[in-house]
Design a protein around this motif. Sequence first.
Motif, short mmCIF file in Angstrom:
data_model
loop_
_atom_site.label_atom_id
_atom_site.label_comp_id
_atom_site.label_asym_id
_atom_site.label_seq_id
_atom_site.Cartn_x
_atom_site.Cartn_y
_atom_site.Cartn_z
N ASN A 12 -12.75 6.44 0.75
CA ASN A 12 -11.40 6.15 1.22
C ASN A 12 -10.71 5.34 0.13
OD1 ASN A 12 -9.53 6.05 3.80
ND2 ASN A 12 -9.39 4.07 2.80
N GLY A 13 -9.57 5.80 -0.32
CA GLY A 13 -8.88 5.11 -1.40
C GLY A 13 -7.52 4.60 -0.97
N ILE A 14 -7.15 3.45 -1.52
CA ILE A 14 -5.80 2.94 -1.33
C ILE A 14 -5.21 2.61 -2.70
CG2 ILE A 14 -6.30 1.99 0.96
CD1 ILE A 14 -6.29 -0.81 -0.29
N VAL A 15 -3.92 2.72 -2.82
CA VAL A 15 -3.21 2.34 -4.03
C VAL A 15 -2.24 1.23 -3.67
CG1 VAL A 15 -1.63 3.08 -5.85
CG2 VAL A 15 -3.42 4.64 -5.05
N VAL A 16 -2.36 0.12 -4.40
CA VAL A 16 -1.49 -1.03 -4.16
C VAL A 16 -0.42 -1.09 -5.25
CG1 VAL A 16 -1.39 -3.54 -3.90
CG2 VAL A 16 -3.41 -2.28 -3.09
N HIS A 17 0.83 -1.06 -4.82
CA HIS A 17 1.97 -1.13 -5.75
C HIS A 17 2.35 -2.59 -5.94
CE1 HIS A 17 6.19 -0.72 -7.12
NE2 HIS A 17 5.76 0.41 -7.66
N LEU A 18 2.31 -3.04 -7.20
CA LEU A 18 2.60 -4.44 -7.52
C LEU A 18 4.10 -4.65 -7.70
CD1 LEU A 18 -0.25 -5.00 -10.15
CD2 LEU A 18 -0.38 -5.06 -7.65
N GLU A 19 4.50 -5.89 -7.65
CA GLU A 19 5.93 -6.20 -7.77
C GLU A 19 6.49 -5.81 -9.13
OE1 GLU A 19 6.71 -10.24 -6.78
OE2 GLU A 19 6.13 -10.03 -4.67
N ASP A 20 5.64 -5.79 -10.18
CA ASP A 20 6.13 -5.42 -11.51
C ASP A 20 6.11 -3.91 -11.75
OD1 ASP A 20 3.45 -4.85 -11.86
OD2 ASP A 20 3.06 -6.45 -13.30
N VAL B 249 0.85 -1.19 0.00
CA VAL B 249 0.00 0.00 0.00
C VAL B 249 0.89 1.24 0.00
CG1 VAL B 249 -1.77 1.29 1.25
CG2 VAL B 249 -1.84 -1.22 1.23
N VAL B 250 0.80 2.02 -1.08
CA VAL B 250 1.63 3.22 -1.18
C VAL B 250 0.81 4.51 -0.98
CG1 VAL B 250 3.39 2.17 -2.61
CG2 VAL B 250 1.39 3.21 -3.71
N ARG B 251 -0.52 4.39 -1.04
CA ARG B 251 -1.39 5.53 -0.77
C ARG B 251 -2.59 5.03 0.03
NH1 ARG B 251 -0.48 10.64 -0.92
NH2 ARG B 251 -2.48 11.22 -1.85
N ALA B 252 -2.98 5.77 1.07
CA ALA B 252 -4.19 5.48 1.84
C ALA B 252 -4.76 6.84 2.22
CB ALA B 252 -3.88 4.64 3.07
N VAL B 253 -5.84 7.25 1.53
CA VAL B 253 -6.33 8.61 1.66
C VAL B 253 -7.84 8.62 1.89
CG1 VAL B 253 -6.37 10.91 0.63
CG2 VAL B 253 -4.58 9.29 -0.02
N TYR B 254 -8.26 9.31 2.95
CA TYR B 254 -9.69 9.48 3.24
C TYR B 254 -10.14 10.85 2.76
CZ TYR B 254 -13.97 10.48 5.83
OH TYR B 254 -15.23 10.84 6.16
N ARG B 255 -11.34 10.90 2.13
CA ARG B 255 -11.90 12.19 1.72
C ARG B 255 -13.36 12.28 2.11
NH1 ARG B 255 -14.20 14.71 -3.66
NH2 ARG B 255 -16.00 13.96 -2.49
N PRO B 256 -13.74 13.24 2.94
CA PRO B 256 -15.15 13.39 3.32
C PRO B 256 -15.97 13.81 2.11
CG PRO B 256 -13.88 15.27 4.09
CD PRO B 256 -12.89 14.28 3.56
N GLY B 257 -17.27 13.57 2.18
CA GLY B 257 -18.12 13.94 1.06
C GLY B 257 -19.58 13.74 1.38
N ASP C 14 -8.41 -0.59 7.52
CA ASP C 14 -7.48 -1.10 8.53
C ASP C 14 -6.03 -1.11 8.07
OD1 ASP C 14 -9.65 -1.63 10.22
OD2 ASP C 14 -9.99 -3.59 9.30
N VAL C 15 -5.74 -0.58 6.89
CA VAL C 15 -4.36 -0.63 6.38
C VAL C 15 -3.77 0.77 6.33
CG1 VAL C 15 -4.78 -2.73 5.05
CG2 VAL C 15 -5.07 -0.50 3.96
N ARG C 16 -2.47 0.81 6.36
CA ARG C 16 -1.73 2.07 6.32
C ARG C 16 -0.68 2.01 5.22
NH1 ARG C 16 -5.50 2.76 8.80
NH2 ARG C 16 -5.80 3.58 10.92
N GLU C 17 -0.21 3.17 4.82
CA GLU C 17 0.83 3.22 3.80
C GLU C 17 2.06 2.45 4.26
OE1 GLU C 17 1.52 7.28 2.78
OE2 GLU C 17 -0.52 7.61 2.07
N VAL D 270 -2.59 -0.38 -8.62
CA VAL D 270 -4.04 -0.62 -8.67
C VAL D 270 -4.70 0.26 -7.62
CG1 VAL D 270 -5.87 -2.31 -8.24
CG2 VAL D 270 -3.81 -2.99 -9.50
N GLY D 271 -5.74 0.96 -8.01
CA GLY D 271 -6.48 1.79 -7.07
C GLY D 271 -7.75 1.09 -6.61
N ILE D 272 -8.01 1.12 -5.32
CA ILE D 272 -9.22 0.54 -4.73
C ILE D 272 -9.87 1.61 -3.88
CG2 ILE D 272 -10.19 -1.35 -3.35
CD1 ILE D 272 -7.57 -2.88 -3.84
N VAL D 273 -11.14 1.92 -4.16
CA VAL D 273 -11.81 3.03 -3.47
C VAL D 273 -13.09 2.54 -2.80
CG1 VAL D 273 -12.76 5.34 -3.69
CG2 VAL D 273 -10.90 4.64 -5.19
#
Length: 232
Positions: free
Chosen positions: A142-150, A117-125, A170-173, A154-157
Motif C-alpha cells: 500500500n503506497g501513499i504520496v505526501v505532497h510537501l508545501e514546497d 496525501v495526494v495518492r493512496a493506492v493498494y496493490r495485492p501481491g 488509515d489515511v485517504r487522499e 515523498v513516497g511511503i510504501v
Amino acid sequence: MSVNLASTVIKPLHREGPKFIAIFAIVTIALFFVSEVLGWIGVGLTVWCYYFFRDPARVTPAREGLMVSPADGIVSQVAPAQAPPELELGDAPLMRVSVFMSVFDCHVNRAAVGGTVVRAVYRPGRFFNAALDKASDDNERNGIVVHLEDGRRVGIVQIAGLVARRILCDVREGQRLATGERFGMIRFGSRLDVYLPDGVSPLVCEGQKMVAGETVIADLLASEPPRAGEIR
C-alpha cells in the motif's frame, strides 16, 4: 517526562490488538487443559502478541525539513530505485530507504514527513520475505504520496512480509498528515520503503536501528552528502 517501571512494561495498544490478544488467551487456556507445558508456551505467545500490538508515544523532532523513520526496525537497504508505478513519481530512480520490521518490532507506521496525501493506492501481491529486494516489486503493498508545501513529493510504501497478511492504512487522499503521525500498521512482519525527493540525501546507513517517528532519516533543507557508517 517522568519514567517509571510500569510505563516501561505496560504499553498502550493499537486498536487491532485486543481481539488478537483475546484469541491467544483463549487458545492458551485450552492448551492448559491439554498440557501444562503447552499452556505456558501459550502464555509466552500471548505476551508476545501483546507487545506486537503495542503503540507507544514517540517524541518527533519538530524542526522544519526533518524526515523521520516511518517504522521501527533495521535499515535493510539505502539505494536508488524506481518507485512503484502506481505512485506516479516518475521513471527516474529515487533514493530509497527501506526499513525491515521483524515480528518483535512495534508495527505501527508513522508519516515520514508532514504534508497532504495526494495518492493512496493498494496493490495485492505475493508474500516473499520482506527483507528481499524483490519484495518491493512483487509483494502486497500500500503506497501513499505526501505532497510537501514546497511542491516536492515523498513516497511511503507499506510492504507485506512473509507472514504478514493484512496492511492497514488509515489515511485517504486529501488528508493532511503531520510528521510522525500514525497512519497505519502491518500485521506480523513487514517492511516500509521511503522514496526521497530528487537531490535529498539519506542520513542513515544500512544496518542502523530505527525508531518510528523519532529517528531522522533525511533533512529536506540540507545539502550534505549521504552518511557512511561502520560497525563498532
